[in-house]
Design a protein around this motif. Structure first.
Motif, mmCIF file in Angstrom:
data_model
loop_
_atom_site.group_PDB
_atom_site.id
_atom_site.type_symbol
_atom_site.label_atom_id
_atom_site.label_comp_id
_atom_site.label_asym_id
_atom_site.label_seq_id
_atom_site.Cartn_x
_atom_site.Cartn_y
_atom_site.Cartn_z
ATOM 1 N N ILE A 123 31.908 9.944 23.543
ATOM 2 C CA ILE A 123 33.047 10.903 23.916
ATOM 3 C C ILE A 123 32.048 12.181 24.829
ATOM 4 O O ILE A 123 32.764 12.724 25.756
ATOM 5 N N ASP A 124 30.848 12.374 24.689
ATOM 6 C CA ASP A 124 30.273 13.355 25.355
ATOM 7 C C ASP A 124 30.137 12.953 27.034
ATOM 8 O O ASP A 124 30.209 13.674 27.979
ATOM 9 N N VAL A 125 29.968 11.554 27.078
ATOM 10 C CA VAL A 125 29.708 11.062 28.556
ATOM 11 C C VAL A 125 31.270 11.259 29.130
ATOM 12 O O VAL A 125 31.357 11.347 30.192
ATOM 13 N N LEU A 126 32.051 10.981 28.403
ATOM 14 C CA LEU A 126 33.463 10.884 29.054
ATOM 15 C C LEU A 126 33.812 12.125 29.326
ATOM 16 O O LEU A 126 34.368 12.322 30.590
ATOM 17 N N ASN A 127 33.466 13.202 28.549
ATOM 18 C CA ASN A 127 33.429 14.665 29.045
ATOM 19 C C ASN A 127 32.848 15.111 30.294
ATOM 20 O O ASN A 127 33.395 15.641 31.126
ATOM 21 N N ARG A 128 31.586 14.544 30.393
ATOM 22 C CA ARG A 128 30.694 14.960 31.549
ATOM 23 C C ARG A 128 31.542 14.555 32.934
ATOM 24 O O ARG A 128 31.613 14.966 33.902
ATOM 25 N N LEU A 129 32.252 13.043 32.678
ATOM 26 C CA LEU A 129 32.700 12.590 33.881
ATOM 27 C C LEU A 129 34.129 13.329 34.036
ATOM 28 O O LEU A 129 34.213 13.550 35.398
ATOM 29 N N LEU A 130 34.802 13.704 33.132
ATOM 30 C CA LEU A 130 36.033 14.577 33.470
ATOM 31 C C LEU A 130 35.695 15.674 34.038
ATOM 32 O O LEU A 130 36.552 16.310 34.884
ATOM 33 N N GLU A 131 34.557 16.446 33.440
ATOM 34 C CA GLU A 131 34.523 17.609 34.244
ATOM 35 C C GLU A 131 34.027 17.424 35.579
ATOM 36 O O GLU A 131 34.177 18.431 36.312
ATOM 37 N N LYS A 132 33.419 16.611 36.067
ATOM 38 C CA LYS A 132 32.987 16.063 37.521
ATOM 39 C C LYS A 132 34.371 15.416 38.180
ATOM 40 O O LYS A 132 34.128 15.109 39.491
ATOM 41 N N GLU A 133 35.624 15.700 37.586
ATOM 42 C CA GLU A 133 36.718 14.963 38.213
ATOM 43 C C GLU A 133 36.739 13.677 38.698
ATOM 44 O O GLU A 133 37.262 13.347 39.693
ATOM 45 N N SER A 134 35.853 12.810 37.825
ATOM 46 C CA SER A 134 35.874 11.472 38.397
ATOM 47 C C SER A 134 36.865 10.577 37.616
ATOM 48 O O SER A 134 37.082 10.856 36.399
ATOM 49 N N ILE A 135 37.667 9.966 38.351
ATOM 50 C CA ILE A 135 38.596 9.157 37.566
ATOM 51 C C ILE A 135 37.858 7.904 36.758
ATOM 52 O O ILE A 135 36.810 7.103 37.416
ATOM 53 N N ILE A 136 38.440 7.898 35.393
ATOM 54 C CA ILE A 136 37.601 7.041 34.664
ATOM 55 C C ILE A 136 38.593 5.512 34.255
ATOM 56 O O ILE A 136 39.797 5.805 33.876
ATOM 57 N N LEU A 137 37.793 4.431 34.458
ATOM 58 C CA LEU A 137 38.702 3.103 34.395
ATOM 59 C C LEU A 137 37.637 2.513 33.137
ATOM 60 O O LEU A 137 36.523 2.438 33.306
ATOM 61 N N ARG A 138 38.185 1.823 32.305
ATOM 62 C CA ARG A 138 37.710 1.293 31.221
ATOM 63 C C ARG A 138 38.007 -0.130 30.839
ATOM 64 O O ARG A 138 39.252 -0.172 30.845
#
Length: 779
Positions: A732-747
């Motif tokens: 969850i911390d990794v996901l939050n860091r990516l969201l903070e950088k406004e990176s689109i997440i695909l899983r």
């Protein structure tokens, strides 16, 4: 009716057109095909056929719309205490019990994990027709998670099943036996026969005897059925028109010789064929063969009917009862091959000068007509298919099928004689199966075609039909022209990648692991980064062992690679030695030629790495070691190796890191690189702009640090992780860091396989889940 004699097939084809038109939401290509079909019908006459076909298309288009609309569930999914009736014979496979259960008029798949050996023994008494009440959970079936992969949810949908019921416990104390219906009695007879063979036949013969007598293929050894599939012999393991015809003919001959009249034998067979259809599993090929024979037998006394009419009428009634059959591969193969043989019987097959030439002719016709369907669903053909069919078809028809039936009947009547026949059956099958396994291992004679485009598929059918039309007319010039055209079409299809200006980067949903396929435009390079996790099979108690266990390499990786026509991998890049990255590599190099195997600089310490290196040396595959500063180039594309450095202390930090620009985007593939390795990259490469990041270590918190993200600023981040994996990846911390950088997440655990298709400097993302195949066009 007389005016339609010889034309019922055209009515059946019109019915299929109507179903496909509705299913594909009135696709213009289907509309064009229907228009050309009516031009052909009008040119050959009579008008009544054109009128009947027109009415049929309209009727089946509306009929399928309504049929499909009513294929819905009345269950909400929140039900936990259900009363149902066992509708099919329960299958006990290792620790799993599965069956179809009816809740009112709705069917569900019941799947239960057996807890103990005693419980399994008790559950063998669960029978068709029992009424049971259990507590459990309703689950939705799994959708396809990779492009071109098997779609279990759609498979069940076509059987009008929308839920999987998973009981918390299963006890026969909650079941009561009801008086079975006539249909259920036949299913019980079938179940008893299958169990009798399992109990009394030699192990090597059980699966094939069950398949030939009762249409049950679940007990055939996995290696045997795979080899039969690759050699185009799998039709022998299904009850087909040949089997039904041979049995019916044998019964007819024997009973006539006993002094019964033809009329009484005909009436008896008309009663027995529907019964046999149910006992034999009621697969599309069995239903089609039984229906055709019943139609022909019915018309013997009062009206002559052409065989071509019988197949048309059988097809019409089958799709009327169940329109979804049109989308089953068994239905398609059964009717297309039968149609080809019937059309060719008088004009081509009977011209053969001797039985050997006649057998060869039949084999060639069957193989040619089935070819487009085979490559569409199975993606490959074997050049050994025709010679193997020439040998196996007569042996199965004349020896194996009769031996299987006689072994069963004689063992029931007098065991010693039955055992003698079983021993003979075992000896012959062992020889045939070893021969099949040997043929399947000759990879040089197996050709991976890939899933053909619809235009190639239509082209194959048109040219195959043209060849046979010219063969009938003995027009050698047009036969040669048609053969040249079909060979040309095949060459273009096989080399389509050389002409394809599009490239693809596919993150295969391989579960808890990594596997990324890079296909450059114009076939300039095919690279596979990692092969995903190996499915480990631990020693377990005998009662827990499944007949066939799921394998990520055989069931996910290889089928996907074959579906996209991968016949050679230029570079197999093993980022590091962890099993979730290297697991299927040894299987892969034995199935698909690999030009170069690439490891990162540093010691090869892990067992699976050492095994792979040894196997590669044995096979003569070149092995390279790369480190930071290395690169390779193919056309306009350059791939830079940013790591490892060679002095890393952990396997994860020794991951090969690759940087490249494709389709106008800058890509970074990081393997399982941890924070130590990321800090090295930050220190070494002062500027490292990234558009698409393959998030390290499946989204573990040991990777993808704040500093690293700030340095590379990825616009899109792709995480390869298994659904509900035991590591709880991604963190969850990794996901939050990516969201903070406004990176689109695909899983991959949420989106399934993820693919970027590009041409030049532009492209689009798409993924398998959800089914709308959402498109992302990056800036």
């Amino acid at each position: 009716m007389k005016r339609l004699s010889g034309n019922y097939l055209f009515i059946a084809i019109a019915a299929i057109f109507g179903i496909i038109l509705a299913h594909l939401s009135y696709h213009p290509l289907v509309g064009l095909s229907i228009l050309l079909y009516f031009v052909y019908l009008h040119s050959r006459g009579p008008k009544i056929v054109v009128i009947a076909a027109s009415v049929c298309i309209v009727f089946f288009t509306i009929y399928f719309e309504l049929y499909d609309e009513y294929n819905s569930t009345k269950l909400t999914g929140s039900e936990t205490n259900l009363t149902f009736k066992i509708a099919t014979a329960p299958d006990l496979n290792g620790r799993t019990l599965s069956t179809v259960a009816k809740i009112g008029n709705e069917r569900v798949n019941l799947r239960y994990t057996i807890q103990t050996k005693n419980e399994k023994n008790e559950l063998t008494s669960l029978k068709v027709g029992m009424i049971c009440r259990f507590e459990g959970q309703l689950l939705l079936p799994n959708k396809a998670r990779n492009f071109n992969s098997f779609d279990y949810k759609k498979y069940l949908y076509y059987k009008k099943i929308h839920w999987i019921f998973s009981p918390t416990s299963l006890s026969l104390q909650n079941c009561t036996q009801q008086a079975p219906t006539p249909y259920e009695r036949l299913l019980l007879i079938r179940e008893q026969g299958i169990n009798y063979i399992e109990k009394h036949f030699p192990k090597d013969t059980i699966g094939i005897a069950q398949a030939l007598i009762y249409g049950e293929r679940g007990y055939i050894d996995d290696e045997v059925i795979t080899s039969y599939q690759s050699l185009g012999l799998v039709h022998l393991l299904a009850i087909s028109g040949l089997h039904v015809g041979l049995l019916t003919g044998a019964i007819f001959y024997i009973v006539i010789r006993m002094g019964f009249t033809r009329e009484s034998v005909t009436h008896t067979l008309l009663c027995l064929l529907p019964i046999y259809t149910i006992v034999a599993g009621a697969a599309p090929s069995v239903i089609r063969a039984a229906l055709m024979l019943m139609i022909l037998l019915s018309c013997i006394r009062w009206k002559k009917i052409y065989p071509i009419d019988s197949i048309g009428i059988a097809c019409f009634f089958m799709v009327l009862i169940n329109p979804y059959l049109v989308f089953e591969v068994g239905f398609q193969l059964s009717f297309i091959v039968s149609l080809g043989l019937i059309l060719s019987s008088k004009t081509i097959i009977l011209r053969a000068s001797n039985p050997l030439i006649q057998t060869l002719t039949v084999t060639v016709i069957a193989q040619l007509f089935s070819f487009p369907i085979i490559i569409f669903y199975f993606y490959e053909v074997s050049l050994l298919s025709i010679p193997y069919n020439l040998l196996f078809v007569p042996v199965y028809s004349v020896i194996i099928l009769p031996l299987s039936i006689l072994s069963l009947l004689l063992h029931i009547l007098y065991e010693p004689i039955g055992h003698s026949f079983m021993f003979l059956l075992k000896m012959i099958l062992n020889i045939l199966n070893k021969f099949a396994l040997y043929g399947a291992e000759v990879n040089l004679l197996s050709l991976t075609v890939g899933k053909p485009h619809i235009f190639f598929l239509v082209g194959y059918f048109i040219l195959i039909i043209t060849i046979f039309k010219m063969w009938e007319r003995s027009n050698r010039k047009l036969i040669v022209v048609s053969i040249i055209l079909i060979v040309t079409l095949s060459v273009v299809d096989l080399n389509e990648k050389l002409l394809n200006p599009y490239g693809k980067i596919t993150y295969i949903d391989i579960g808890q692991g990594d596997s990324i396929l890079i296909e450059l435009p114009f076939n300039k390079g095919t690279y596979l980064i990692d092969t995903g996790p190996k499915t480990l099979h631990f020693e377990t108690e005998e009662w827990k062992k499944k007949r066939r266990t799921f394998d990520t390499g055989k069931d996910i990786l290889l089928p996907y690679l074959k579906s996209v026509g991968i016949r050679k991998i230029d570079k197999l890049i093993i980022t590091h030695g962890d099993l979730d990255h290297i697991g299927n590599a040894e299987l892969l190099i034995q199935e698909i030629p690999v030009e170069e195997l690439i490891f990162g600089a540093g010691p090869i310490e892990k067992e699976f790495e050492q095994q792979l290196v040894k196997k590669a040396y044995e096979m003569g595959i070149p092995i390279s070691e790369v480190a930071t500063g290395d690169f390779w180039k193919s056309g306009d594309y350059t791939f830079y190796v940013l790591a490892p450095y060679g002095d890393e202390q952990t396997s994860n930090d020794r991951s090969i890191v690759i940087y490249s620009e494709m389709g106008g985007l800058k890509w970074l593939f990081t393997g399982d690189l941890g924070k130590v390795g990321e800090n090295k990259l930050i220190a070494t490469f002062r500027s490292l702009p990234v558009d698409v990041l393959k998030v390290g270590h499946h989204g573990s918190n040991s990777s993808t640090s704040e500093e690293f993200l700030e340095h590379i600023k990825p616009k899109i981040s792709i995480i390869s992780a298994g659904v509900n994996n035991r590591y709880n990846h991604p963190n969850i911390d990794v996901l939050n860091r990516l969201l903070e950088k406004e990176s689109i997440i695909l899983r991959t655990d949420q989106h399934g396989a993820i693919q970027y298709k590009f041409r030049g400097r532009s492209g689009t993302f798409r993924w398998v889940l959800p089914y709308n195949k959402t498109i992302l066009k990056p800036n």
